[in-house]
Design an enzyme around this catalytic site. Structure first.
Site, mmCIF file in Angstrom:
data_model
loop_
_atom_site.group_PDB
_atom_site.id
_atom_site.type_symbol
_atom_site.label_atom_id
_atom_site.label_comp_id
_atom_site.label_asym_id
_atom_site.label_seq_id
_atom_site.Cartn_x
_atom_site.Cartn_y
_atom_site.Cartn_z
ATOM 1 N N ASP A 1 1.974 -39.352 5.096
ATOM 2 C CA ASP A 1 3.234 -39.659 4.448
ATOM 3 C C ASP A 1 3.331 -38.707 3.248
ATOM 4 O OD1 ASP A 1 5.518 -41.078 3.474
ATOM 5 O OD2 ASP A 1 4.187 -42.174 2.114
ATOM 6 N N ASP B 1 5.759 -39.050 -0.031
ATOM 7 C CA ASP B 1 5.918 -39.667 -1.356
ATOM 8 C C ASP B 1 4.869 -40.754 -1.578
ATOM 9 O OD1 ASP B 1 8.158 -38.040 -1.844
ATOM 10 O OD2 ASP B 1 9.495 -39.470 -0.874
HETATM 11 MG MG LIG Z 1 5.247 -43.176 0.695
#
Ligand SMILES: [Mg+2]
Length: 180
Positions: free
Chosen positions: A7, A9
């Site tokens: 992922d 962020d």
């Molecule tokens: Mg995230």
């Protein structure tokens, strides 16, 4: 080929409830870039699957998102690291897109891009949606405490324990575990 999916962020860069809207606001989590370079040196191909509903919300456009990712690659270059592939989902929940996590569309797209199976491939995230997306396609979810990770641990403690999801402080300790 050894593939790991991240992922973005909260895993690679610091997250914000107000969204990351510009390359200036895109600031790496301490140690995350070195972790990606370390994974690369150990033979891992690093791909990213990231929800970016800020596009549908009109907070930033594709060109700005691309500029954030150029910043990421530019910061990785002197470390000898690179992200090989970035899948982004610009949608909101009400679009019902399989490409928005917890849907696994981006993960399937990454598997198609590399012509590989996803079973057991590590997926590193900081939210419950990341864990669900990984589970849906038989990947190995790994949760980090960075970003929204502590919040996820608090809100889904029982689920995380029941699924035996490995929990790490951040991407640096994930890389340490995967690259002995
Ligand atoms: Mg995230």
């Amino acid at each position: 080929m050894r593939l790991i999916v991240l992922d973005r962020d909260g895993v690679i860069n610091e997250d914000s409830d107000a969204f990351i809207k510009s390359p200036e606001q895109w600031v790496p989590v301490p140690g995350s870039l070195e972790a990606i370079a370390r994974l690369n040196r150990a033979g891992w191909t690093v791909a990213v699957a990231t929800n970016q509903s800020g596009i549908a919300r009109g907070y930033y456009d594709h060109a700005t998102l691309s500029a954030m990712h150029q910043k990421l690659q530019g910061l990785l270059r002197p470390l000898g690291g690179r992200v090989d592939w970035i899948s982004t989902s610009p949608y909101l929940d009400h679009h019902n897109s399989p490409a928005r996590k917890p849907g696994a569309g981006m993960l399937r797209a990454i598997a198609a891009r590399y012509g590989c199976e996803l079973t057991g491939v590590p997926f590193v995230g900081d939210t419950w949606g990341d864990v669900q997306a990984a589970q849906a396609v038989g990947m190995q979810p790994i949760l980090v405490r960075s970003g929204k990770g502590e919040r996820t641990l608090a809100s889904h403690a029982e689920d995380i324990a029941a699924l035996n999801v490995p929990v790490h402080d951040n991407l640096a300790t994930v890389a340490e575990a995967l690259c002995p």
